[in-house]
Write an enzyme that holds these catalytic residues in place. Structure first.
Site, PDB file in Angstrom:
ATOM      1  N   PHE A   1     -60.507  88.218  35.275  1.00 40.29           N
ATOM      2  CA  PHE A   1     -59.106  87.810  35.399  1.00 40.29           C
ATOM      3  C   PHE A   1     -58.618  88.209  36.785  1.00 40.29           C
ATOM      4  O   PHE A   1     -58.868  89.323  37.252  1.00 40.29           O
ATOM      5  CB  PHE A   1     -58.239  88.498  34.337  1.00 40.29           C
ATOM      6  CG  PHE A   1     -58.630  88.179  32.924  1.00 40.29           C
ATOM      7  CD1 PHE A   1     -58.171  87.029  32.297  1.00 40.29           C
ATOM      8  CD2 PHE A   1     -59.473  89.016  32.215  1.00 40.29           C
ATOM      9  CE1 PHE A   1     -58.541  86.730  30.997  1.00 40.29           C
ATOM     10  CE2 PHE A   1     -59.850  88.734  30.915  1.00 40.29           C
ATOM     11  CZ  PHE A   1     -59.390  87.583  30.298  1.00 40.29           C
ATOM     12  N   GLU A   2     -57.915  87.299  37.447  1.00 39.31           N
ATOM     13  CA  GLU A   2     -57.392  87.555  38.789  1.00 39.31           C
ATOM     14  C   GLU A   2     -55.920  87.171  38.832  1.00 39.31           C
ATOM     15  O   GLU A   2     -55.563  86.004  38.718  1.00 39.31           O
ATOM     16  CB  GLU A   2     -58.165  86.745  39.838  1.00 39.31           C
ATOM     17  CG  GLU A   2     -59.627  87.151  40.002  1.00 39.31           C
ATOM     18  CD  GLU A   2     -59.812  88.309  40.961  1.00 39.31           C
ATOM     19  OE1 GLU A   2     -58.800  88.788  41.524  1.00 39.31           O
ATOM     20  OE2 GLU A   2     -60.967  88.736  41.145  1.00 39.31           O
ATOM     21  N   GLN A   3     -55.068  88.164  39.004  1.00 43.35           N
ATOM     22  CA  GLN A   3     -53.623  87.982  39.110  1.00 43.35           C
ATOM     23  C   GLN A   3     -53.216  88.007  40.578  1.00 43.35           C
ATOM     24  O   GLN A   3     -53.721  88.813  41.357  1.00 43.35           O
ATOM     25  CB  GLN A   3     -52.912  89.105  38.346  1.00 43.35           C
ATOM     26  CG  GLN A   3     -51.465  89.362  38.733  1.00 43.35           C
ATOM     27  CD  GLN A   3     -50.539  88.214  38.373  1.00 43.35           C
ATOM     28  OE1 GLN A   3     -50.637  87.647  37.294  1.00 43.35           O
ATOM     29  NE2 GLN A   3     -49.627  87.870  39.272  1.00 43.35           N
TER      30      GLN A   3
ATOM     31  N   GLU B   1     -56.818  91.637  40.838  1.00 42.68           N
ATOM     32  CA  GLU B   1     -55.792  90.898  41.558  1.00 42.68           C
ATOM     33  C   GLU B   1     -56.429  90.195  42.747  1.00 42.68           C
ATOM     34  O   GLU B   1     -57.490  90.612  43.233  1.00 42.68           O
ATOM     35  CB  GLU B   1     -54.692  91.844  42.051  1.00 42.68           C
ATOM     36  CG  GLU B   1     -53.866  92.462  40.944  1.00 42.68           C
ATOM     37  CD  GLU B   1     -52.796  93.409  41.457  1.00 42.68           C
ATOM     38  OE1 GLU B   1     -52.127  94.032  40.628  1.00 42.68           O
ATOM     39  OE2 GLU B   1     -52.646  93.534  42.701  1.00 42.68           O
TER      40      GLU B   1
ATOM     41  N   PHE C   1     -56.125  83.396  37.797  1.00 39.59           N
ATOM     42  CA  PHE C   1     -57.439  82.834  37.490  1.00 39.59           C
ATOM     43  C   PHE C   1     -58.038  83.541  36.285  1.00 39.59           C
ATOM     44  O   PHE C   1     -57.896  84.758  36.116  1.00 39.59           O
ATOM     45  CB  PHE C   1     -58.392  83.009  38.669  1.00 39.59           C
ATOM     46  CG  PHE C   1     -59.835  82.701  38.329  1.00 39.59           C
ATOM     47  CD1 PHE C   1     -60.308  81.396  38.373  1.00 39.59           C
ATOM     48  CD2 PHE C   1     -60.703  83.713  37.938  1.00 39.59           C
ATOM     49  CE1 PHE C   1     -61.625  81.114  38.032  1.00 39.59           C
ATOM     50  CE2 PHE C   1     -62.020  83.444  37.606  1.00 39.59           C
ATOM     51  CZ  PHE C   1     -62.483  82.137  37.646  1.00 39.59           C
TER      52      PHE C   1
END
Length: 845
Positions: free
Chosen positions: A322-324, A247, A255
């Site tokens: 992955f970036e939330q 995150e 992303f």
């Protein structure tokens, strides 16, 4: 007869067909019965997934339920966290594949030979390595559940052709710290205000582990058991694809990689990035379907190999970050509207399945890429004469052994010398040196660990620009040495126990040894008197000249607490426990330098140290100091929150540590209390930002230079708005290796092994030259940059300015450090400065 035969054949055929169909029916039935017992995460919890933040024990219990009730699931344990929480990974594949897992794993062990048999695709989905990035851990349970019971054709095809590893929580201790905090502030009416306590964790927050370390910076250094277990799992399964779920700031969107193309490490194969580009289309499709905004090729990069998304890239796999956008609770207002935790979980689920679909679609490319990565001719098992790195820890076997263990965990083969040897005018001793062949299966990772570069296409770094182990371990190195590995040892020589005599007058300990500090601490805790030498000396022992450096410990054999015989027995036991070499001497008369009874041998006093913690202080640096004291020195460290510091009686303490940070909430008048503490004999050890507060309180006499001073060095004339990002990058110090010139006669530098010391600089901060004599113990070298990126403006300005200052204050002292010399607890070469502060500096009155 013919008709009878044909009839019999027909009957047999029918029986075979019936048996086959019956077997099929039984198989489907057994799967159906097993999966009927599976509860979804929401059913298991008794409330919708995400309504409350999960604890690690709930996650583990659910994984065990999946394994117990689904023939598709088994579990891998990768050990325990610092706080003894079990780390589990679900292994999900078809029932036939589960039955032959041992065979599959054996095949995976052949990957680095370049001759691995064809087998299933290995996909690893790893979540929540930062404990307060909790959407990934929640999504992992839902993904695991669906894979465990789904009858969708594509899922069945996936599990026939692949093994999926799911690790929901890579940081159990941090996750539990965070979940407890946020659940405590969640009510029936959800509060989306970003200032609500639910979204603002207390110090040290849940991002980091027990020792406040960022585990997503520890994939290379492996200082922590969570990382060690994770790397062992990686090399056991040798995945083709690793999804790394995180995150980021709540005002962002979502992303996924590729990252900034110009910020990919040059050692990463081009094919790796090409596959990353192809996988991106699967993630885009999944997020487009839910109308979730996203971005790529910005902010994040593929440079530092110590992260979960880049470590695979240097090991024959493809890692995807992955970036939330982070909710840090249940819901929070953001620049993109109301952000809900349930939405964050859904996004992580969506990109988990896009990872599975994309990897399955590109299975052949992933397999071929991995095969080609390890099939190069220069990646062969070492034998015969090989070119390699010859490394020496210069009198410290423990530092050498730490390095060897680290390399072995990365499956890099090392060799030990049978005898001392000379190379490039330097001595490489058998008890402190290693030979590491370059051409071996892990060659690419080996080159990355010892990578040396100071020029870059793009000077922007998401993390450090250098992590060269030569500098972090402070090693002597010859880069291109040819040795016959068949003439070397694959294991170090067994420990040779110290042989001491109660007839000796004293026992000496070379302070360069890393484990001399815990041995010293044990002796002091047992009331045994120990001294240290402030000057070098030589003794003749059994016809040989013994040359000893400043910092050498002397343990007189005449003690109040033990007889000479009892003390010798105790020292021999401790020497074996700590693997420290001791030297008994039968005379106190030096052949040169100081005698053992000289006043330049100073008594070492027991220590009682305190570190200031809490809001404003760097939790990372507090954790690194705590780790150092807990795991190396073996001494207690009292942690006091900055809000309680004014009320604490400092009389019982010998040392106060102040790490980097802003101490704005601490009144400057308290510096006077610290000043009195020093005048009465206490030692203050402060670094980086803490020195600003000490300067404002007139306790630090030397002048400091902060960001405002250095920013004036950068010319801005003629720059356009578009040049701002490039200027910002040049003005940042993300992590570069600098050389310090040492005053080897100063006790703060004892045991560092020479006149020069590499340190990692990661903050815009400096000290001004001082005219006071005998204060500066180390300065930045004339040409200070050793590795990584550092703008020339900084290099020129820092050159020949102080890096370590020791100011006298009455009976005590203030040790001022311009840098963090414990960086990520991998900077073993400079950590002795802290031990010297503890044991030697108090004697300087």
């Amino acid at each position: 007869m013919l008709r009878l035969c044909l009839l019999l054949l027909s009957i047999v055929s029918l029986l075979v067909s019936f048996a086959t169909n019956a077997q099929s029916v039984i198989s489907v039935s057994s799967v159906s019965q097993a999966t009927d017992n599976l509860a979804s995460p929401s059913e298991f919890l008794g409330y919708p997934l995400g309504q409350w933040h999960l604890r690690h024990d709930q996650i583990n219990y659910y994984l065990k339920q999946l394994a117990q009730n689904s023939p598709r699931v088994s579990l891998e344990s990768t050990g325990q966290s610092h706080e003894a929480r079990q780390q589990l990974t679900a292994v999900i594949t078809s029932a036939p594949n589960q039955a032959r897992l041992a065979q599959i794993i054996a095949g995976r062990q052949q990957v680095k030979t370049g001759k691995a048999p064809d087998g299933p695709l290995i996909i690893w989905l790893a979540y929540s390595i930062h404990g307060d990035e909790a959407s990934g851990a929640h999504a992992a349970l839902e993904v695991g559940y669906r894979l465990s019971q789904s009858q969708e054709p594509w899922v069945q095809d996936l599990l026939d052709k692949a093994v999926v590893l799911i690790t929901p929580s890579q940081n159990p201790d941090g996750l539990d710290r965070f979940s407890t905090w946020t659940n405590n502030y969640t009510g029936k009416i959800k509060v989306s205000d970003e200032n609500h306590n639910e979204h603002r964790q207390n110090w040290p927050a849940g991002r980091r582990n027990h020792y406040f370390a960022d585990l997503n910076r520890d994939w290379l250094f492996l200082r922590h058991p969570e990382s060690q277990g994770r790397i062992a799992l990686f090399h056991k399964w040798q995945p083709h694809y690793l999804g790394d779920f995180h995150e980021m700031g709540h005002n962002q969107t979502f992303f996924f990689q590729p990252g900034v193309p110009t910020r990919t490490h040059p050692l990463t194969p081009k094919e790796n990035q090409e596959i990353t580009d192809k996988l991106a289309s699967f993630h885009a499709k999944a997020l487009d379907e839910s109308k979730q905004a996203y971005f790529t090729k910005q902010m994040f990069d593929d440079f530092y190999y110590g992260k979960g998304s880049t470590y695979p890239d240097i090991n024959g796999a493809v890692g995807i970050l992955f970036e939330q956008a982070s909710v840090r609770g249940q819901q929070q207002d953001s620049e993109n509207g109301l952000l809900r935790f349930s939405q964050a979980i859904d996004n992580q689920i969506a990109t988990s399945f896009s990872s599975l679909k994309g990897a399955l679609a590109l299975a052949d490319e992933l397999k071929q890429y991995q095969s080609r990565f390890y099939q190069r001719r220069d990646k062969h098992p070492p034998s015969g004469r090989e070119a390699g790195f010859l490394l020496s820890a210069q009198g410290d076997p423990a530092r050498r052994d730490d390095l060897a263990e680290l390399l072995n965990r990365h499956e890099i083969q090392v060799f030990y010398l049978k005898e001392n040897m000379q190379q490039d005018r330097h001595q490489y001793r058998q008890d402190d040196s290693l030979f590491v062949p370059i051409n071996q299966p892990q060659k690419t990772l080996l080159l990355a660990l010892f990578d040396l570069r100071t020029e870059f296409e793009d000077a922007t770094f998401y993390d450090v620009s250098s992590w060269n182990l030569v500098f972090s371990y402070n090693l002597q190195m010859a880069r291109n040495v040819n040795l016959n590995v068949d003439d070397l040892l694959t294991q170090p020589r067994p420990y040779s126990p110290a042989r001491l005599s109660p007839n000796d007058v004293a026992v000496l300990v070379d302070w360069r040894q890393q484990n001399a500090a815990p041995l010293l601490q044990t002796l002091l805790s047992e009331g045994i008197r120990v001294k240290f030498a402030a000057k070098p000396f030589s003794l003749k022992v059994k016809g040989h000249t013994l040359n000893m450096m400043p910092g050498t410990l002397q343990i007189p054999l005449t003690q109040a607490v033990l007889t000479p015989r009892g003390l010798v027995d105790r020292l021999e036991a401790l020497a074996k426990q700590y693997d420290v070499k001791l030297q008994g001497v039968d005379t106190g008369l030096a052949s040169s330098g100081i005698d053992l009874g000289s006043p330049d041998f100073h008594d070492i006093a027991p220590i009682k140290a305190l570190v200031v913690t809490g809001y404003g202080t760097s939790s990372t640096e507090v954790g690194e100091l705590w780790y150092f004291m807990d795991n190396l020195v073996g001494a207690p460290l009292t942690q006091v929150d900055v809000s309680r510091l004014p009320r604490i009686d400092l009389t019982p303490y010998t040392h106060v540590f102040l790490v980097d940070g802003s101490y704005a909430n601490l009144e400057e008048k308290y510096a006077r209390k610290l000043g009195q503490f020093a005048i009465e004999g206490g030692v203050i050890v402060a670094q980086k930002g803490a020195l600003q507060w000490l300067s404002n309180g007139n306790l630090l006499k030397s002048d400091i230079r902060e960001k405002r001073y250095f920013s004036q060095l950068f010319a801005t004339d003629g720059l356009t708005f578009g040049d701002k990002a490039r200027l910002d990058a040049r003005q940042a110090i993300g992590g570069a290796v600098m050389a310090l010139d040492l005053d080897a006669s100063h006790p703060i530098t004892f045991g560092l092994g020479g006149n020069r010391l590499p340190v990692l600089k990661n903050k815009v901060f400096g000290l001004s030259k001082t005219q006071a004599p005998f204060v500066t113990a180390a300065t930045y070298a004339d040409d200070p940059l050793l590795d990584g990126f550092l703008a020339e403006e900084y290099q020129r300005s820092l050159s020949q300015t102080p890096a370590i200052i020791v100011e006298r204050h009455g009976k005590g002292a203030l040790v001022a450090l311009a840098d963090n010399l414990l960086f990520r607890n991998i900077w073993l070469g400079s950590q002795k400065v802290y031990a010297n502060s503890l044991y030697f500096i108090p004697a300087l009155h």
